[in-house]
Design a protein around this motif. Structure first.
Motif, PDB file in Angstrom:
ATOM      1  N   LEU A  37       0.794  -1.173  -0.228  1.00  0.00           N
ATOM      2  CA  LEU A  37      -0.142  -0.062  -0.041  1.00  0.00           C
ATOM      3  C   LEU A  37       0.994   1.383   0.076  1.00  0.00           C
ATOM      4  CD1 LEU A  37      -2.570  -0.727   2.710  1.00  0.00           C
ATOM      5  CD2 LEU A  37      -3.066  -0.920   0.452  1.00  0.00           C
ATOM      6  N   CYS A  38       0.571   2.293  -0.845  1.00  0.00           N
ATOM      7  CA  CYS A  38       1.204   3.436  -0.760  1.00  0.00           C
ATOM      8  C   CYS A  38       0.659   4.518  -0.244  1.00  0.00           C
ATOM      9  CB  CYS A  38       1.940   3.840  -2.170  1.00  0.00           C
ATOM     10  SG  CYS A  38       2.812   5.380  -2.104  1.00  0.00           S
ATOM     11  N   ILE A  39       0.963   5.143   0.828  1.00  0.00           N
ATOM     12  CA  ILE A  39       0.220   6.520   1.241  1.00  0.00           C
ATOM     13  C   ILE A  39       0.738   7.571   0.457  1.00  0.00           C
ATOM     14  CG2 ILE A  39       0.002   8.045   3.318  1.00  0.00           C
ATOM     15  CD1 ILE A  39       0.772   5.363   5.330  1.00  0.00           C
ATOM     16  N   ILE A  40      -0.047   8.431  -0.182  1.00  0.00           N
ATOM     17  CA  ILE A  40       0.269   9.545  -0.770  1.00  0.00           C
ATOM     18  C   ILE A  40      -0.324  10.615   0.243  1.00  0.00           C
ATOM     19  CG2 ILE A  40      -0.277  10.773  -2.882  1.00  0.00           C
ATOM     20  CD1 ILE A  40      -0.260   8.538  -4.487  1.00  0.00           C
ATOM     21  N   THR A  41       0.529  11.574   0.477  1.00  0.00           N
ATOM     22  CA  THR A  41       0.085  12.734   1.275  1.00  0.00           C
ATOM     23  C   THR A  41       1.039  13.795   1.321  1.00  0.00           C
ATOM     24  OG1 THR A  41      -0.331  12.928   3.888  1.00  0.00           O
ATOM     25  CG2 THR A  41       1.676  11.817   3.228  1.00  0.00           C
ATOM     26  N   ASP A  42       0.658  14.953   1.939  1.00  0.00           N
ATOM     27  CA  ASP A  42       1.485  16.165   1.797  1.00  0.00           C
ATOM     28  C   ASP A  42       2.469  16.128   3.070  1.00  0.00           C
ATOM     29  OD1 ASP A  42       0.193  17.573   3.971  1.00  0.00           O
ATOM     30  OD2 ASP A  42      -1.028  18.494   2.216  1.00  0.00           O
ATOM     31  N   ASP A  43       3.491  16.881   3.026  1.00  0.00           N
ATOM     32  CA  ASP A  43       4.420  16.962   4.055  1.00  0.00           C
ATOM     33  C   ASP A  43       3.569  17.564   5.431  1.00  0.00           C
ATOM     34  OD1 ASP A  43       6.435  16.290   2.364  1.00  0.00           O
ATOM     35  OD2 ASP A  43       6.969  18.373   1.933  1.00  0.00           O
ATOM     36  N   LYS A  92       7.767  -1.510  -7.629  1.00  0.00           N
ATOM     37  CA  LYS A  92       7.011  -2.751  -8.378  1.00  0.00           C
ATOM     38  C   LYS A  92       5.680  -2.856  -7.636  1.00  0.00           C
ATOM     39  CE  LYS A  92      11.411  -4.856  -9.562  1.00  0.00           C
ATOM     40  NZ  LYS A  92      12.071  -3.623  -9.531  1.00  0.00           N
ATOM     41  N   PHE A  93       4.930  -1.635  -7.710  1.00  0.00           N
ATOM     42  CA  PHE A  93       3.454  -1.977  -7.414  1.00  0.00           C
ATOM     43  C   PHE A  93       2.929  -2.767  -8.528  1.00  0.00           C
ATOM     44  CE2 PHE A  93       1.857   0.195  -3.462  1.00  0.00           C
ATOM     45  CZ  PHE A  93       3.196   0.499  -2.885  1.00  0.00           C
ATOM     46  N   SER A  94       1.799  -3.708  -7.979  1.00  0.00           N
ATOM     47  CA  SER A  94       1.300  -4.507  -8.994  1.00  0.00           C
ATOM     48  C   SER A  94      -0.350  -4.022  -9.239  1.00  0.00           C
ATOM     49  CB  SER A  94       1.328  -6.027  -8.695  1.00  0.00           C
ATOM     50  OG  SER A  94       0.549  -6.505  -7.805  1.00  0.00           O
ATOM     51  N   ARG A  95      -0.951  -4.760 -10.013  1.00  0.00           N
ATOM     52  CA  ARG A  95      -2.542  -4.559 -10.018  1.00  0.00           C
ATOM     53  C   ARG A  95      -3.304  -4.601  -9.026  1.00  0.00           C
ATOM     54  NH1 ARG A  95      -3.892  -5.721 -16.266  1.00  0.00           N
ATOM     55  NH2 ARG A  95      -3.391  -3.907 -16.878  1.00  0.00           N
ATOM     56  N   THR A  96      -2.814  -5.588  -7.931  1.00  0.00           N
ATOM     57  CA  THR A  96      -3.483  -5.910  -6.790  1.00  0.00           C
ATOM     58  C   THR A  96      -3.191  -5.109  -5.676  1.00  0.00           C
ATOM     59  OG1 THR A  96      -2.002  -7.858  -6.464  1.00  0.00           O
ATOM     60  CG2 THR A  96      -4.197  -8.356  -7.406  1.00  0.00           C
ATOM     61  N   ASP A  97      -1.963  -4.467  -5.913  1.00  0.00           N
ATOM     62  CA  ASP A  97      -1.646  -3.411  -4.660  1.00  0.00           C
ATOM     63  C   ASP A  97      -2.575  -2.077  -4.562  1.00  0.00           C
ATOM     64  OD1 ASP A  97       0.229  -5.304  -3.816  1.00  0.00           O
ATOM     65  OD2 ASP A  97       1.703  -4.394  -5.315  1.00  0.00           O
ATOM     66  N   GLY A  98      -2.466  -1.379  -3.676  1.00  0.00           N
ATOM     67  CA  GLY A  98      -3.252  -0.015  -3.279  1.00  0.00           C
ATOM     68  C   GLY A  98      -2.482   1.134  -3.150  1.00  0.00           C
ATOM     69  N   ILE A  99      -3.454   2.116  -2.967  1.00  0.00           N
ATOM     70  CA  ILE A  99      -3.069   3.621  -2.732  1.00  0.00           C
ATOM     71  C   ILE A  99      -4.001   4.175  -1.505  1.00  0.00           C
ATOM     72  CG2 ILE A  99      -2.887   6.115  -3.540  1.00  0.00           C
ATOM     73  CD1 ILE A  99      -2.189   4.933  -6.200  1.00  0.00           C
ATOM     74  N   ILE A 100      -3.436   4.762  -0.465  1.00  0.00           N
ATOM     75  CA  ILE A 100      -3.977   5.451   0.270  1.00  0.00           C
ATOM     76  C   ILE A 100      -3.884   7.046   0.137  1.00  0.00           C
ATOM     77  CG2 ILE A 100      -4.634   5.805   2.976  1.00  0.00           C
ATOM     78  CD1 ILE A 100      -4.800   2.640   2.123  1.00  0.00           C
ATOM     79  N   GLY A 101      -5.089   7.555   0.136  1.00  0.00           N
ATOM     80  CA  GLY A 101      -4.674   9.097  -0.204  1.00  0.00           C
ATOM     81  C   GLY A 101      -5.234   9.657   1.250  1.00  0.00           C
ATOM     82  N   LEU A 102      -4.240  10.356   1.941  1.00  0.00           N
ATOM     83  CA  LEU A 102      -4.009  10.589   3.215  1.00  0.00           C
ATOM     84  C   LEU A 102      -4.129  12.331   3.148  1.00  0.00           C
ATOM     85  CD1 LEU A 102      -4.310  10.134   6.171  1.00  0.00           C
ATOM     86  CD2 LEU A 102      -1.792  10.012   5.964  1.00  0.00           C
ATOM     87  N   GLY A 103      -5.169  12.935   3.387  1.00  0.00           N
ATOM     88  CA  GLY A 103      -4.766  14.516   3.674  1.00  0.00           C
ATOM     89  C   GLY A 103      -6.206  15.194   3.100  1.00  0.00           C
ATOM     90  N   GLY A 104      -5.961  16.529   2.688  1.00  0.00           N
ATOM     91  CA  GLY A 104      -7.189  17.144   1.943  1.00  0.00           C
ATOM     92  C   GLY A 104      -7.343  16.957   0.868  1.00  0.00           C
TER      93      GLY A 104
END
Ligand SMILES: NC(=O)c1ccc[n+]([C@@H]2O[C@H](COP(=O)([O-])OP(=O)(O)OC[C@H]3O[C@@H](n4cnc5c(N)ncnc54)[C@H](O)[C@@H]3O)[C@@H](O)[C@H]2O)c1
Ligand SMILES: [Zn+2]
Length: 355
Positions: A37-43, A92-104
């Motif tokens: 899982l990749c958390i995408i967030t701001d600083d 190497k994220f694959s199709r079954t992996d995911g993203i977490i959008g954390l923030g505004g």
């Protein structure tokens, strides 16, 4: 914890509660088997909540990565978007992996756009941490980034698999940023729900420690859900959500974005309602209540920009097509309509709002 189920092309739940962040791992396991899982967030949000979210997800068995970008709207760019994609590919994220959008909304829009395009689309979860993101951007599946030519010019419709909203995270918001979300919450009350309007009106000004905040967020998302389910692609009733936004966007732009979105929308709501009243579409009592609720929250209900400054910006809006423009007019508290105006009548209408 409150739950709203959204039935768009893909069904998903919105969970709302106070101090629920610790349960994010368990709910994420209902969406993904243990994976990357990749958390995408701001600083800023990363410093506040990044480690907790990282640990909560790791402790639930996920292999967690994090991509944090510089805080601010300027990061909602092709450049950051490209970096997010490449970060996923490098790891190497694959199709079954995911993203977490954390923030505004910025983190949410970037996370969603990245999720919708990486490997032609992977699943993602929205974890909104601003009131605005909770009541507006995290639900409905619009994702996007800005181009140098304008805001949100590239994007997709891509629904999240879960929206997980812990209202306790709003406590760290500045009053100004919290208020951006309040303007949107007031908007929902005006366009669709008298009870919601009255609740906010009676208890105004509402703050991040307001004890009925969960109820407010729930009501707003429930209303948005109804519109989104009826009109996922924004061709009909979903446009009601644009109340105050046509003029609001113009104010934002004319101020060189020094006036933030929610504050500009609040002023936009005031001006469109005044114009609508002058043209006989909104009664005087509703106009007074709308101006009052905005003032109770410290919003500015007038602008020093002239129609000569605002009009060209409005006319260059990407949503406008042909020689007519759709405006959202509140008819009375809790009800509103989409009305089409010929572009050449707009100047007179706008001037009626600025009077
Ligand atoms: N996709 C949609 O449907 C939709 C709808 C509305 C708005 N938007 C987009 O959302 C964006 C605006 O959202 P926003 O106002 O949330 O902006 P944002 O994401 O920039 O957040 C505002 C500020 O609050 C900070 N922040 C976030 N959570 C915090 C917390 N809990 N405590 C302290 N600080 C915190 C951020 O670091 C940032 O400085 C715009 O880009 C807009 O285009 C999208
Ligand atoms: Zn808005």
């Amino acid at each position: 914890m409150k739950k709203i189920s959204i039935n768009t092309n893909e069904r998903y739940d919105v969970l709302i509660g106070k101090n629920i962040l610790g349960e994010l791992g368990a709910y994420t396991l209902e969406i993904f088997a243990p994976c990357k899982l990749c958390i995408i967030t701001d600083d800023t949000v990363n410093l506040l909540y990044g480690d907790s979210v990282f640990d909560i997800l790791s402790n639930s068995g996920f292999d967690v990565y994090r991509y944090s970008f510089p805080t601010g709207e300027a990061s909602k760019s092709l450049d950051t978007y490209g970096r997010c994609l490449e970060f996923l590919a490098e790891n190497k994220f694959s199709r079954t992996d995911g993203i977490i959008g954390l923030g505004g909304g910025v983190a949410g829009d970037l996370a969603g756009f990245t999720a919708s395009t990486y490997l032609r689309g992977i699943k993602f979860i929205q974890v909104p941490t601003t009131l605005l993101a909770a009541v507006d951007s995290s639900v409905g599946g619009k994702t996007g980034i800005n181009l140098s030519q304008g805001k949100n010019l590239a994007g997709t419709f891509w629904q999240p698999s879960l929206v997980f909203c812990d209202t306790a995270t709003f406590k760290t918001l500045s009053a100004e940023i919290f208020l951006d979300g309040v303007a949107e919450a007031i908007k929902y009350g005006i366009i669709l729900n008298k009870n919601l309007f009255e609740k906010i009106y009676t208890d105004a000004p509402i703050t991040a420690s307001y004890d009925k905040l969960e109820d407010i967020v729930y009501s707003c998302i429930k209303l948005k859900a109804t519109l989104v389910m009826e009109d996922e692609r924004d061709k009909g009733v979903r446009q009601l959500l644009n109340l105050g936004h046509t003029i609001g966007h113009a104010i934002e732009k004319c101020s060189n974005y020094k006036i933030s979105h929610g504050h500009a929308v609040a002023t936009g709501i005031a001006l469109i309602t005044k114009a609508s009243h002058n043209f006989g579409y909104t009664d005087l009592q509703s106009l007074s209540l709308i101006i009052d609720i905005l003032k109770k929250h410290g919003f500015i209900t007038e602008t020093s920009f002239t129609s000569e400054e605002l009009l060209p910006v409005i006319l260059s809006d990407k949503k406008r097509g042909g020689s007519n423009i759709n405006l959202i007019l509140p008819t009375k508290i809790g009800s509103s309509e989409i009305r089409e105006f010929p572009v050449n009548s707009l100047d007179g209408f706008l001037k009626a709002g600025l009077k």
